[in-house]
Design a protein around this motif. Sequence first.
Motif, PDB file in Angstrom:
ATOM      1  N   PRO A   1       0.825  -1.210   0.000  1.00 39.63           N
ATOM      2  CA  PRO A   1       0.000   0.000   0.000  1.00 39.63           C
ATOM      3  C   PRO A   1       0.862   1.265   0.000  1.00 39.63           C
ATOM      4  O   PRO A   1       1.902   1.311   0.661  1.00 39.63           O
ATOM      5  N   LEU A   2       0.418   2.262  -0.740  1.00 42.98           N
ATOM      6  CA  LEU A   2       1.147   3.529  -0.799  1.00 42.98           C
ATOM      7  C   LEU A   2       1.351   4.107   0.602  1.00 42.98           C
ATOM      8  O   LEU A   2       2.376   4.707   0.902  1.00 42.98           O
ATOM      9  N   ALA A   3       0.343   3.892   1.458  1.00 42.35           N
ATOM     10  CA  ALA A   3       0.428   4.413   2.823  1.00 42.35           C
ATOM     11  C   ALA A   3       1.648   3.836   3.543  1.00 42.35           C
ATOM     12  O   ALA A   3       2.341   4.534   4.277  1.00 42.35           O
ATOM     13  N   ARG A   4       1.940   2.547   3.322  1.00 43.19           N
ATOM     14  CA  ARG A   4       3.103   1.933   3.975  1.00 43.19           C
ATOM     15  C   ARG A   4       4.389   2.548   3.422  1.00 43.19           C
ATOM     16  O   ARG A   4       5.342   2.820   4.162  1.00 43.19           O
TER      17      ARG A   4
ATOM     18  N   TYR B   1       4.839   5.536   2.312  1.00 42.99           N
ATOM     19  CA  TYR B   1       5.046   6.860   2.909  1.00 42.99           C
ATOM     20  C   TYR B   1       5.379   6.766   4.400  1.00 42.99           C
ATOM     21  O   TYR B   1       6.046   7.643   4.935  1.00 42.99           O
TER      22      TYR B   1
END
Lengths: 583, 165
Positions: free
Chosen positions: B59-62, B64
């Motif tokens: 996931p992009l969140a991870r 970042y």
Amino acid sequence: MSQINVQINGMAVAVSEGTSLLDAARMVQVKIPTLCKHPDLVATGACGLCIVRVRGMAGFPRACTTPVEEGMDIYTHDNELTEVRRTVLELILSTHPNSCLTCGRNGSCELQTLAADFSIRESSFAKYVPEIPRDTSTGSLIFDFEKCIKCGRCVHVCQDLQNVWALSFLNRGIHTRMAPAGDIALAESPCVRCGQCSAHCPTGAIIELDETAEVWRLLREPGNHVVVQIAPSVRVAIGEEFGYEPGTNLTGQLYAALRRLGFHAIFDTNFSADVTIMEEASEFIERFVHNRRELPLITSCCPSWTDYMEKFHPDFIPHFSTAKSPQQMLGVLAKTYYAARRGLDPSTIKVISIMPCTAKKYELTRSHEMYASGYKDVDIALTTRELARMIKQAGIEFHRLPPENADSLLGTYSGAGTMFGTTGGVMEAALRTAQYFLTGEKMPRLVFEEIRGLTGIKEAKIELAGQEIRLAVAHGLGHVAEVLDRVRETKRKGEEPRYHFIEVMACPGGCIGGGGQPYGVTDEIRAKRMQGIFQDDRDKTIRCSHDNPEVIELYETFLEKPLSEKAHQLLHTTYYARPIYQR
Amino acid sequence: MGEPEPTQQSSGSDAICEFIGNLKVENDNLILALHAIENRFGYVPRQSALLLSKRFSVPLARIYEVLTFYHYFRTTPSAEHTLTICLGTSCWLHGSEKILRNSQNLLAELPPEERQRFGLSEVRCVGCCSLAPLVFAGKKVIGRLTPDKMKQIIEGLLSNRGDIS
């Protein structure tokens, strides 16, 4: 599993291996304070409040992350521990604004409660509250970062429980923040507005957008005909705001309260849930019997789930039931069918819905089909929590209200309709009517025990008119990928469909555990609310959607039959693949 | 910097393929890929992070979370002139904090278009305490710093003189 013997404050207790000191203490009626640990989530030891003393161990281990060991001698409360806990609280408060009076969690805040319990009267530490603008981009949830205590619950809910990954930890140390990837607005992130973050947040950092003022305005405005609908799961949860046991069915009291608030007609989303079933069960028969379009059919009454599917699993769009959610069906019927029958100008009708859900606010404008009546079909969606506040503002002694009835045309419901409030319920309701459509049997099998309960993924095989129907029910978006992957696998191999019918609800437990429900939910409370729903179903003489007299009347006088052209025009919708990130 | 400006194209899939080459797609290699991107562009462009997210199924969140946890990574392009002042114990004792404040004030007084050319940041000990207090001007270490010397450095960079020392 072997039993471990420990002493807690001198009391002997035997617990199973792997139990945390926190849970072990609970077994001897000792509550250790926590701000980060939540029963739904894995312990992270972030807040530091649950420290205890263990004889022979250096320092103060955290009770939430320390498992029991044989012979442990544990002390949970003494002067020194209380002092340390108070200091931890003071440190948290030093980075927290003193805005309790105007905070959305005033009176329900876990930090506020602990500050009160620990007699915190002054702050020993200098204030450090960085100014960070609020995020109101979703139109459902308000993120007030200044009130965040960095417990991490919302991030773990969003990532682990819901598998959405809208929220993450940005930066480190004192600069840590809960925010979407790269600090974009929440509405630009994968957020599906399920609101589970707000239901788990211990403070006012994440709350629902409060729209009660707008509802008051509509009620006051002359010339309006304001109608209201209550969702299935609201009736078994709102009591918690007024001191009732979770699961108490307060349908009649709710109708009475809504009438006193000034609504001109009291309707029930359970009625339109019955309509949804008429449409959805017909869709199922179309696919199952007549082989039109693909199987499995997947339920679509949860707006977080449809949003999630459109973003993460758009290959399943052809499987989705095109039937709108009960909220939207009631809205459009109020402004067409009800308006015509009562001789009302639809432009004067305002539809307010009371939902267990923050995503329902988003659903109101999710596509042009939500304006099928020629007006915005539902004007405002309030959460259970917002309605409770309106009742309190109006000075209504809720617990003393005599029960009343809903109003006619869109107010009668069957036991099947009420089942929409819990995981497995939509499917159970649909099966009741599908059986009738398939076999014409008046008294079909009513209860499908296999798909009840709080297990994340439930499967069942049932016999229907001599044919096997394979079912799957998932709740909590974290369980969705596994079910869909199973379907993808059978598709790839060209096998018979693994399932014929799948129900998904975004929140753990379904709507009874929705993001807009009263705070403090745990599986224990979910189970009680669920029992309340089942009891409401059992209490009904009419248990099937197709037997609901108002539903029959609706089809006879207005819609003609399920999936008719008119039904399609008013009660169905379409889905589109959407980007996971807007930027 | 002398590095080419990343375009939509170059920060996209081509660049990732070029720089992470034969890196196996597994979680452990994510940080290596981020290093490769950072080394190439001087920061990790969002476009690259998005592509990395797809390629690694992370996931992009991870991504970042990793990017913002480590100070090494940047998510925005670095300025033309980077000035990194050491606030390690030795430098701090030699007054580096005062130099930092002075520099902040100096830059704040510049017209915006000139100010934008500078990126002022801090670092905790770079391991050459004998030079304390010190600043990294680009890749160059300048020691025995004083507020006056710092002023000369900034003026020198502004007039594009290469003789800072």
